[in-house]
Design an enzyme around this catalytic site. Structure first.
Site, mmCIF file in Angstrom:
data_model
loop_
_atom_site.group_PDB
_atom_site.id
_atom_site.type_symbol
_atom_site.label_atom_id
_atom_site.label_comp_id
_atom_site.label_asym_id
_atom_site.label_seq_id
_atom_site.Cartn_x
_atom_site.Cartn_y
_atom_site.Cartn_z
ATOM 1 N N GLU A 146 41.197 31.652 49.547
ATOM 2 C CA GLU A 146 41.109 31.840 48.100
ATOM 3 C C GLU A 146 40.106 30.878 47.457
ATOM 4 O O GLU A 146 39.365 31.249 46.546
ATOM 5 C CB GLU A 146 42.493 31.673 47.463
ATOM 6 C CG GLU A 146 43.544 32.648 47.961
ATOM 7 C CD GLU A 146 43.126 34.108 47.861
ATOM 8 O OE1 GLU A 146 42.308 34.444 46.980
ATOM 9 O OE2 GLU A 146 43.611 34.928 48.669
ATOM 10 N N HIS A 149 36.722 32.295 47.960
ATOM 11 C CA HIS A 149 36.408 33.338 46.973
ATOM 12 C C HIS A 149 35.798 32.707 45.726
ATOM 13 O O HIS A 149 34.799 33.194 45.185
ATOM 14 C CB HIS A 149 37.685 34.094 46.571
ATOM 15 C CG HIS A 149 37.984 35.297 47.407
ATOM 16 N ND1 HIS A 149 37.049 36.268 47.703
ATOM 17 C CD2 HIS A 149 39.147 35.708 48.004
ATOM 18 C CE1 HIS A 149 37.610 37.217 48.432
ATOM 19 N NE2 HIS A 149 38.874 36.892 48.645
ATOM 20 N N GLU A 223 35.364 40.107 51.686
ATOM 21 C CA GLU A 223 36.533 39.554 52.374
ATOM 22 C C GLU A 223 36.147 38.849 53.679
ATOM 23 O O GLU A 223 36.721 37.815 54.024
ATOM 24 C CB GLU A 223 37.552 40.659 52.667
ATOM 25 C CG GLU A 223 38.353 41.099 51.472
ATOM 26 C CD GLU A 223 39.108 39.950 50.821
ATOM 27 O OE1 GLU A 223 39.822 39.218 51.532
ATOM 28 O OE2 GLU A 223 38.971 39.785 49.597
#
Length: 298
Positions: A146, A149, A223
């Site tokens: 995360e 990201h 991803e």
């Protein structure tokens, strides 16, 4: 009811922002009598296309907290919360960004997500189900995914991409509606006829499906990069272990605006082309084939 209210609030904000920008720029009506003003139409499509994306991006942290009930850890109440804050802070420093807010939301299903308007004003949230069902090294890898990201700027990139595809969906749908209404059916009624409105709606659905295929393709590619970044921040073996653990679990369902930034997502009922995440076995295989020297963030 909460999600319906948030959806309505977001759309009201989008319309308000778009109308304000149109007034400031002096963009006129794209239908002038029976003629189509392509310049005004493109500006109309551009403004409404990007207004939706950037209003959603600007409201993303607030929307995430409201829709999931995520509670930001201000003062850790136990060793687990202390560990979460310290781990995210360490990973953020390694990734070269400011430490995101860290939150926990109550859900029995394992998932996590990142959101925020900029790299340095972001949020990482994990579910109680994920904390209960994963080992600490696996949770660390999920956090790294995360944080990657955020460091990769995925939220802004996705907003820009969505704004572009929204613009072209609106622009070409109205051109198709105009051609059917004015050229094929030879309607000479001024303004928007019912034929124009109906064809415009159908065309927007059709072009919207094609646009979704583009955005989901990009989301799947993103991803793999986040997995790579998670392996860099938390260790390759830990990232692989976390993905393998997720194979044994049913992923939690996230609101649409956060689903693309979750650690995992279920398959799409519309097929592989509409999946926001690649299959876990593909992600594991890609990471196993990546040499240690190639692991990085951004």
């Amino acid at each position: 009811m909460k999600r319906i209210g948030l959806f309505l609030l977001t759309n009201i904000a989008v319309i308000a922002v778009a109308m304000l920008v149109m007034n400031l720029l002096g963009v006129g009506n794209y239908m002038e009598g029976t003629s189509l003003n392509l310049g005004n139409l493109f500006m109309f499509a551009l403004i409404f296309g990007f207004a939706g994306s950037f209003v959603s991006l600007a409201m993303s942290k607030w929307m995430a907290k409201m829709s999931t009930g995520a509670k930001v850890i201000e003062q850790p109440r136990n060793a687990d919360e202390t560990w979460l804050l310290e781990t995210v802070a360490r990973q953020a420093a390694k990734a070269g960004i400011k430490t995101p807010e860290v939150a926990i939301y109550d859900s029995p299903e394992p998932n996590a997500f990142a959101t925020g308007m900029t790299k340095n004003k972001s949020l990482v949230a994990v579910s109680t189900g994920l904390l209960r069902s994963m080992r600490q090294n696996e949770v660390e890898a999920v956090l790294g995914h995360e944080v990657a990201h955020i460091a990769n700027g995925d939220m802004v990139t996705m907003a820009l991409l969505q704004g572009v595809v929204n613009t072209f969906v609106i622009f070409f749908a109205k051109i198709v509606a105009y051609v059917v209404d004015r050229v094929i059916l030879k309607n000479q009624e001024e303004g928007h006829s019912w034929t124009f409105i109906i064809v415009d709606m159908v065309a927007q659905i059709f072009f919207g499906i094609l646009a979704s295929m583009i955005t989901m393709w990009f989301s799947r590619k993103r991803e793999f990069h986040a997995d790579n970044g998670g392996a860099y921040l938390a260790g390759k073996e830990n990232m692989i272990a976390a993905l393998k653990r997720l194979q044994t679990m049913q992923p939690g369902v996230l609101p649409d605006q956060m689903a693309a930034f979750g650690i995992s997502a279920g398959g799409s009922k519309f097929g592989a082309l509409f999946m926001s995440h690649p299959p876990l076995e593909e992600r594991i295989a890609a990471l196993e084939a990546t040499p240690q020297s190639a692991l990085k963030v951004a």
